[in-house]
Design an enzyme around this catalytic site. Structure first.
Site, PDB file in Angstrom:
ATOM      1  N   HIS A 174     -85.511  -4.587 -11.392  1.00  0.00           N
ATOM      2  CA  HIS A 174     -86.369  -4.591 -12.962  1.00  0.00           C
ATOM      3  C   HIS A 174     -86.853  -5.995 -13.154  1.00  0.00           C
ATOM      4  O   HIS A 174     -86.657  -6.862 -12.452  1.00  0.00           O
ATOM      5  CB  HIS A 174     -85.231  -3.991 -13.939  1.00  0.00           C
ATOM      6  CG  HIS A 174     -83.983  -4.744 -14.167  1.00  0.00           C
ATOM      7  ND1 HIS A 174     -83.034  -4.891 -13.263  1.00  0.00           N
ATOM      8  CD2 HIS A 174     -83.769  -5.693 -15.137  1.00  0.00           C
ATOM      9  CE1 HIS A 174     -82.116  -5.732 -13.631  1.00  0.00           C
ATOM     10  NE2 HIS A 174     -82.577  -6.605 -14.799  1.00  0.00           N
ATOM     11  N   ASP A 193     -87.027  -8.429 -16.667  1.00  0.00           N
ATOM     12  CA  ASP A 193     -86.532  -8.299 -18.015  1.00  0.00           C
ATOM     13  C   ASP A 193     -87.226  -8.121 -19.293  1.00  0.00           C
ATOM     14  O   ASP A 193     -86.833  -8.094 -20.430  1.00  0.00           O
ATOM     15  CB  ASP A 193     -85.575  -9.894 -18.138  1.00  0.00           C
ATOM     16  CG  ASP A 193     -84.367  -9.937 -17.159  1.00  0.00           C
ATOM     17  OD1 ASP A 193     -83.706  -8.802 -16.744  1.00  0.00           O
ATOM     18  OD2 ASP A 193     -83.686 -11.002 -17.050  1.00  0.00           O
ATOM     19  N   HIS A 214     -85.722  -8.393 -10.254  1.00  0.00           N
ATOM     20  CA  HIS A 214     -84.486  -8.561  -9.588  1.00  0.00           C
ATOM     21  C   HIS A 214     -83.675  -7.567  -9.836  1.00  0.00           C
ATOM     22  O   HIS A 214     -83.820  -6.720 -10.629  1.00  0.00           O
ATOM     23  CB  HIS A 214     -83.974 -10.050  -9.973  1.00  0.00           C
ATOM     24  CG  HIS A 214     -83.566  -9.833 -11.723  1.00  0.00           C
ATOM     25  ND1 HIS A 214     -84.765 -10.157 -12.591  1.00  0.00           N
ATOM     26  CD2 HIS A 214     -82.642  -9.613 -12.392  1.00  0.00           C
ATOM     27  CE1 HIS A 214     -84.412  -9.945 -13.784  1.00  0.00           C
ATOM     28  NE2 HIS A 214     -83.098  -9.500 -13.718  1.00  0.00           N
ATOM     29  N   ARG A 225     -66.308  -7.997 -10.420  1.00  0.00           N
ATOM     30  CA  ARG A 225     -67.046  -9.045 -10.773  1.00  0.00           C
ATOM     31  C   ARG A 225     -67.550  -9.464 -12.122  1.00  0.00           C
ATOM     32  O   ARG A 225     -67.771  -8.655 -12.963  1.00  0.00           O
ATOM     33  CB  ARG A 225     -68.270  -8.684 -10.002  1.00  0.00           C
ATOM     34  CG  ARG A 225     -69.672  -9.578 -10.204  1.00  0.00           C
ATOM     35  CD  ARG A 225     -70.855  -8.944  -9.616  1.00  0.00           C
ATOM     36  NE  ARG A 225     -72.093  -9.811  -9.795  1.00  0.00           N
ATOM     37  CZ  ARG A 225     -72.910  -9.652 -10.936  1.00  0.00           C
ATOM     38  NH1 ARG A 225     -72.536  -8.493 -11.994  1.00  0.00           N
ATOM     39  NH2 ARG A 225     -74.270 -10.024 -11.033  1.00  0.00           N
TER      40      ARG A 225
END
Length: 739
Positions: A590, A592, A662, A672
């Protein structure tokens, strides 16, 4: 009493009621007996001679008169359609028995035209003589351009009615955003004492569009609870506006200039021409209701988009019943939408199969779709047989609605257009390539020179710059925080999650194979204040985000300060039993600040995208997990240009635009954790929670406690970084809830 007598009596009663309706309308306070065209002419004449009260009187009356006539048309057409519907026994479909009995066919036609005549009589009595409510095309255009408000804003100003002058000026400017004089007037009004923000009102705002834009803005600000009532109100107002728009289509036949001089048609061809024109107008209501003066193009798939926003907003506030209803309604229009089917499956699992199966799509949307498809069938038929053009305003129309012969014709036309477009495109590419080859080298040097400002703090090192990352406005740096700080922030996330982080420990509907916990800066500080998490950990979280902001601002050598747009500390944990043959991502590729259309190689910068975001960063807190790498791609969302492996203290920073699509690879084992940060260069979009967090920090801590370590006068980081032991394929990744 015979059937024919009952029909005649019903028609007479309807006509009498229509006449009474007109009398009632004329007695209403808003009704003005003078015609709008005469009032408008009087208003412009008064303006020419400087008669400002005369301008106000006549232009206000012209606006009221036009609005009253529009309301009368709506009431008359709605009332007559209700009072005189087509007879229940009037079968308009093919009847084989009629072909055997000419007398029966004639009676069938007479019943049909009898219903038409009675409806026409009702409308004539209700509306009055045609000359009383016809406006010229030129004058109607002036009203649509909001020209009366241009005259009114000057007149109001001249007679010291400042509040009305501001509202009139703003109303005109909304409809004419390129009008520089009015922009200057508005700038002047803003400097005047006594003028309030609330005075800048659009007096011609459409209720459905106002509610929709407000709901989308709140949705974009991540306030689903507040967005829902506005989006629901927008839907209600939309259906009202749609019925009004459709009723206004039932006017006189438009001969398109002087074509009436050559027009020659028999009875049924004339009926066909007029009715198809009315249907075309009704279908065009889709475009009209999706348009706003501030936009060059209408909102695409405007009505279905309401249900798309609502299904996710309801999910975010935990209302799975409504989320399912809206998802199913959206699928009426786009039955093959894979993402929506995934969302629906997730909502169904959360609510329970039995209860979810009893929830149906919204009835008014089903009725709307059925009616629209029937109209489209008739319009495509008329296009195919009579050559009357029809441009479908919807992208959701099923292909089977279009006649096969017309499909083949349109396919041939599209192929020809594509071929011509490709030939022109190839020629343009050759020209662009020649130009780019001459400018690319100097641009690359300029960008690299622009980047590479000081990293400010001792211990931070440049790992990869834009050149190494095969792009522009990209950076990876290490040593931003220590191992101890990473561990403390990880503990903060998990502690905050058990105290209530707003997610209730549930998986995202887009990534059912992972669950996540998250906490914002303000939430952490409030939990610290309440003693539910260590207060010093919350302070560290606040300080670390400010440290990253300063480093990004310095490294990219920004002339304008960066403001926080959103900050989020989040941990994503792989669900062990869900990892077998997993093919999805933590978040697909996508951009931002715009909506990525990878197939078209374009990114649309409009809501619900966070269009105000300019730079993004993610600070990793650990690397002891499998998967979860961050990666950059080209606009096609497939060609990977660089990959970054997370580790404690590593930060990835980049500009938020189309140059940096990204995504994040799936976390397949372990947890994570990272701090996701978005920044804006526009202080108007500065995060409200951050302002509150700043105030809370000032209240809870002394200035010495929140001061960051002294910035170091380090040299600029202009050269390429020294390559480490890791390769590009070994380095980092992310998600919408992160980046």
């Amino acid at each position: 009493m015979a059937v024919s007598e009952r029909r005649l009596l019903a028609a007479m009663l309807a006509v009498a009621a229509a006449a009474a309706l007109r009398v009632a309308a004329e007695s209403e306070p808003g009704w003005d007996v003078a015609a709008p065209d005469l009032l408008y002419a009087e208003g412009t004449a008064a303006y020419s001679r400087g008669d400002w009260p005369g301008v106000v009187l006549n232009m206000e009356r012209a606006l009221r008169s036009r609005a009253a006539l529009r309301a009368l048309r709506l009431r008359c057409r709605t009332r007559c359609a209700t009072e005189l519907p087509w007879a229940p026994d009037l079968d308009l479909g093919p009847d084989p028995s009629l072909s055997q009995d000419p007398g029966a066919a004639a009676l069938h036609d007479l019943r049909f035209f009898g219903a038409v005549l009675r409806r026409a009589a009702c409308l004539r009595r209700c509306l009055g003589p045609p000359s009383a409510h016809l406006l010229s095309e030129e004058l109607d255009l002036e009203f649509n351009k909001r020209s009366p408000y241009n005259y009114l804003q000057v007149a109001y100003f001249k007679i010291n009615k400042l509040e009305k002058a501001v509202a009139a000026a703003h109303t005109f400017f909304v409809g004419n955003p390129e009008h520089m004089e009015m922009r200057q007037n508005l700038d002047y009004y803003q400097t005047m004492s006594g003028v309030k923000e609330a005075d800048f009102r659009d007096l011609e705002a459409k209720p459905h569009m106002h509610e929709f834009r407000l709901g989308v803005r709140l949705y974009s600000e991540e306030k689903p609870q507040e967005a829902v009532p506005h989006l629901e109100a927008a839907l209600q107002e939309y259906f009202v506006a749609d019925e009004e728009c459709r009723a206004l289509c039932e006017g006189p036949y438009d001969y398109d200039g002087y074509n009436y001089l050559d027009y020659s048609a028999d009875l049924f061809q004339a009926i066909t021409d007029h009715y198809v024109q009315v249907l075309n107008c009704k279908q065009n209501c889709v475009t009209e209701l999706a348009s706003h003066p501030s936009r060059e193009k209408p909102f695409e798939d405007f009505l279905p988009s309401h249900y798309n926003y609502l299904q996710f907003a309801y999910y975010n506030i935990g209302n799975y019943t409504q989320a399912i209803e809206c998802a199913k309604t959206y699928l009426l229009f786009f039955p093959n939408d894979e993402v929506m089917h995934q969302n629906l499956a997730y909502y169904t699992a959360m609510l329970g199969e039995e209860e979810a199966s009893s929830i149906s799509p919204r009835e008014n949307a089903e009725e709307y779709r059925r009616r629209s498809l029937l109209e489209k069938e008739l319009l495509f038929f008329a296009y195919d047989i009579f050559g009357i053009p029809f441009v479908d305003p919807d992208s959701w129309t099923p292909e089977e609605v279009i006649p096969k012969r017309l499909q083949e014709k349109q396919k041939s036309e599209r192929e020809t257009a594509v071929r011509i477009s490709q030939e022109i495109g190839n020629l343009m590419k050759e020209i662009e390539t020649l130009v780019e080859e001459k400018t690319k080298e100097s641009l690359d040097v300029s960008r690299l020179t622009r980047e590479g400002g000081p990293l400010l703090y001792e211990g931070i090192s440049l790992t990869m710059n834009s050149k190494v990352l095969n792009g522009s406005q990209r950076v990876v740096m290490d040593g931003v925080i220590s191992d101890d700080e990473c561990q403390e922030l990880q503990r903060l996330t998990n502690a905050a999650a058990t105290s209530g982080d707003g997610y209730r420990g549930q998986t995202s509907p887009h990534t059912p194979n992972e669950k996540f916990y998250g906490v914002t800066v303000l939430k952490a500080l409030k939990l610290g204040q309440e003693g539910k998490v260590p207060l010093q950990s919350a302070r560290m979280y606040y300080n670390v985000t400010e440290k990253v902001r300063r480093v990004m601002e310095s490294y990219f050598r920004l002339d304008t300060p960066l403001y926080f747009s959103y900050s989020h500390l989040v941990c994503r944990t792989a669900i062990e039993e869900s990892q077998a043959e997993r093919k999805d991502s933590s978040h697909p590729v996508h951009v931002d600040n715009c909506i990525l259309n990878a197939e078209a190689l374009m990114c649309i910068k409009e809501p619900p995208a966070y269009t105000f975001r300019d730079y993004s960063a993610i600070l990793y807190l650990n690397g002891d997990f499998d998967g979860g790498n961050f990666y950059f791609t080209e606009l096609d969302a497939k060609t990977v240009t660089a990959e970054v492996q997370p580790q404690c203290g590593r930060a990835v920073g980049f500009s938020s635009g189309t140059e940096n699509p990204h995504g994040v690879k799936a976390v397949t084992r372990g947890q994570r954790c990272a701090i996701a940060l978005w920044f804006t260069l526009d202080p108007r979009h500065s995060e409200r929670d951050r302002v509150q967090a700043d105030d809370l920090v000032k209240m809870l801590f002394s200035p010495e406690e929140v001061d960051l370590p002294q910035e170091q006068p380090l040299p600029d980081q202009q050269g390429s970084p020294e390559p480490g032991e890791e390769s590009l394929s070994d380095r980092g990744s992310l998600h919408k809830d992160e980046l």
